[in-house]
Scaffold this motif. Structure first.
Motif, PDB file in Angstrom:
ATOM      1  N   HIS A  73      53.853  66.939  28.639  1.00  0.00           N
ATOM      2  CA  HIS A  73      55.107  66.278  28.286  1.00  0.00           C
ATOM      3  C   HIS A  73      54.909  64.771  28.287  1.00  0.00           C
ATOM      4  N   ASP A  74      55.819  64.079  27.610  1.00  0.00           N
ATOM      5  CA  ASP A  74      55.760  62.627  27.535  1.00  0.00           C
ATOM      6  C   ASP A  74      56.362  62.010  28.792  1.00  0.00           C
ATOM      7  N   GLY A  75      56.180  60.700  28.954  1.00  0.00           N
ATOM      8  CA  GLY A  75      56.900  59.988  29.990  1.00  0.00           C
ATOM      9  C   GLY A  75      58.363  59.849  29.592  1.00  0.00           C
ATOM     10  N   PHE A  76      59.263  59.824  30.572  1.00  0.00           N
ATOM     11  CA  PHE A  76      60.685  59.800  30.234  1.00  0.00           C
ATOM     12  C   PHE A  76      61.445  59.004  31.285  1.00  0.00           C
ATOM     13  N   ARG A  88      57.942  62.148  36.094  1.00  0.00           N
ATOM     14  CA  ARG A  88      58.427  61.318  34.993  1.00  0.00           C
ATOM     15  C   ARG A  88      57.301  60.699  34.181  1.00  0.00           C
ATOM     16  N   ALA A  90      53.769  60.912  31.927  1.00  0.00           N
ATOM     17  CA  ALA A  90      53.187  61.896  31.009  1.00  0.00           C
ATOM     18  C   ALA A  90      52.120  62.714  31.741  1.00  0.00           C
ATOM     19  N   ARG A  91      52.185  64.023  31.600  1.00  0.00           N
ATOM     20  CA  ARG A  91      51.277  64.916  32.293  1.00  0.00           C
ATOM     21  C   ARG A  91      50.955  66.114  31.402  1.00  0.00           C
ATOM     22  N   TYR A 442      56.668  73.140  20.212  1.00  0.00           N
ATOM     23  CA  TYR A 442      57.354  71.918  20.628  1.00  0.00           C
ATOM     24  C   TYR A 442      58.684  72.289  21.271  1.00  0.00           C
ATOM     25  N   TRP A 444      62.175  70.393  23.233  1.00  0.00           N
ATOM     26  CA  TRP A 444      62.949  69.211  23.612  1.00  0.00           C
ATOM     27  C   TRP A 444      63.935  69.638  24.686  1.00  0.00           C
ATOM     28  N   VAL A 457      63.204  64.973  27.602  1.00  0.00           N
ATOM     29  CA  VAL A 457      61.770  65.207  27.715  1.00  0.00           C
ATOM     30  C   VAL A 457      61.289  65.965  26.482  1.00  0.00           C
ATOM     31  N   SER A 458      60.145  65.566  25.960  1.00  0.00           N
ATOM     32  CA  SER A 458      59.482  66.305  24.880  1.00  0.00           C
ATOM     33  C   SER A 458      58.233  66.970  25.431  1.00  0.00           C
TER      34      SER A 458
END
Length: 468
Positions: A73-76, A88, A90-91, A442, A444, A457-458
């Protein structure tokens, strides 16, 4: 927790295993099996799809599957976090499993199956932070080193009662035997409740279709299970014309979602389901109504909040558990629209006074989506899936989370601005080397863990799956 450094080596090994599974077969990849049984559903034309198997005899059968999922996921935006918050930053994490399905058909209608599996890996944030979690291949226990478990060991007996003879599909946990449309089926042993209940042809298997927990099962279906999703019990199915009635009794874990099942028979669950099958404009459809009642030592969330106010400590469900009964009910509809296109809908409710015991922290849920095969672009074994999910927390669960409590998957330490959790998922599953499929997915997520202060979060995923 990050994926272990040896994941690239395991990925290479997995690709080699999947390629070996593909060797020697020139037939099309089978249709997606249902999530837990591995029994291939009927396709939109009503013809069972089959899996050839390593051994596919009348008496003995041996099948295999392997699935690798990398998800990140991306950072958010997240101004604060708690003990079970989604990280929070990206991991990315990976999961991998290899399963052998061994079957014996000792007499007419009787089947004995045992499934041994090697598992490894972690869900993102160690499978926490989102009520509608993003990968059905991620268990609530994760390990960096591969380990072996026997997830299923059960006996199934089919008693024919008349009607039209049909040949069942040969596949994972299923012999290709003859049965009649009217019949009784008894299943006894260790398996998953969702092997029998809440099954959809379009959204029920994280190895072949959607990944999100609340797409593949009703989010409110708090079915009896250990940390891996399996339990011991008995289920009966009565097929009569276009109707089926299912009833089951299952053991629950000794504490909520423990690795250990309570064999004292003090904590049990009853499950009931009625199914109606029909044809609409020449296309098959189904309606399922599924209900459960769990009897176990579980927390009344209002008690946990009151104790928190008296002590000034975060709410703790474990401190107020006592025997109680938690009911829930869900509805599943699916309908074929064309030879390639089908739609599904799930809606569910569970009693929000009590903590969720086995599955995830959801008191009401709604999911809808579609599944499209690729015949129109000359890729009949490819599939596109699109789904949207909304998960809700009841008043008591929101108050418990606001008081610093943690549930099965969620707990941000506080919840000043609660909201429903909204999820959208899109995947493309492509037949690569028969019978190997590769999938891009994907998701969301809005208001993860019911928290409007965090996210959206994506989440992107790559899945590689083969079965034989």
């Amino acid at each position: 927790m990050k994926a272990p450094s040896g994941s690239l080596h395991r990925t290479a090994l997995l690709i080699g295993l999947l390629t070996c599974l593909a060797t020697g077969t020139g037939r099309a990849a089978p249709a997606a099996p249902t999530a837990a049984t591995g029994i291939p559903p009927e396709n939109s034309a009503g013809t069972p799809s089959e899996s050839r198997g390593l051994i596919d005899g009348d008496i003995l059968a041996l099948h295999a599957q392997s699935t690798f999922v990398f998800q990140g996921h991306d950072g958010f935006h997240a101004p604060y976090g708690g003990p079970q918050s989604l990280d929070r930053a990206a991991r990315g994490n990976e999961t991998w499993d290899v399963t052998l399905y061994a079957g014996l058909h000792p007499w007419q209608g009787g089947e004995i199956w045992a499934d041994g599996e090697i598992d490894q890996g972690f869900g993102i944030s160690n499978t926490t932070g989102i009520a509608g979690f993003t990968s059905g291949e991620a268990y609530k226990v994760g390990r960096a080193v591969p380990y072996f478990r026997v997830h299923r060991a059960f006996y199934r007996q089919t008693v024919n009662l008349g009607g039209t003879p049909e040949r069942g599909a040969s596949g994972l946990n299923q012999f290709g035997t003859i049965h009649t449309t009217d019949r009784l089926v008894l299943t006894l042993g260790k398996f998953a409740v969702t092997d029998i209940f809440d099954a959809s042809s379009y959204a029920h298997d994280p190895r072949t279709d959607f990944l999100n927990w609340t797409a593949i099962d009703a989010g409110t279906f708090d079915y009896a299970a250990d940390s891996w999703g399996y339990t011991a019990g008995i289920a009966g199915e009565w097929y009569q014309d276009r109707w089926t009635l299912r009833s089951g009794a299952f053991l629950m874990s000794n504490t909520p979602n423990s690795p250990d099942i309570d064999t004292s028979f003090h904590q049990v669950q009853a499950d009931e389901e009625i199914e109606e099958r029909h044809s609409l404009l020449g296309r098959p459809g189904r309606i399922l109504v599924t209900a459960f009642l769990s009897h176990a030592r579980m927390a009344d969330l209002a008690d946990a909040v009151r104790l928190s106010r008296r002590t000034g400590q975060p709410a703790d469900a474990a401190a107020v558990r006592h025997y109680g009964n938690r009911p829930g009910i869900s509805l599943m509809l699916e309908q074929g629209l064309t030879a390639d296109l089908g739609i599904f809908l799930r809606a569910g409710w569970a009693d929000g006074r009590y903590e969720s015991y086995e599955f995830t922290d959801i008191d009401r849920s709604l999911a809808a989506g579609l599944s499209l095969a690729g015949s129109s672009w000359h890729r009949p074994d490819d599939r596109i899936g699109i789904a949207g999910m909304t998960n809700g927390a009841g008043r008591q669960l929101k108050a418990y989370l606001a008081a610093g409590g943690t549930g099965q998957l969620v707990g941000d330490g506080k919840l000043p601005h609660p909201g429903d959790e909204h999820i959208a998922e899109l995947y493309y599953d492509a037949a690569v080397i028969r019978p190997v499929h590769a999938t891009l997915d994907y998701q969301w997520i809005g208001n993860p863990a019911y928290n409007r202060d965090r996210g959206p979060v994506s989440v992107l995923a790559f899945r590689l799956h083969g079965q034989y």
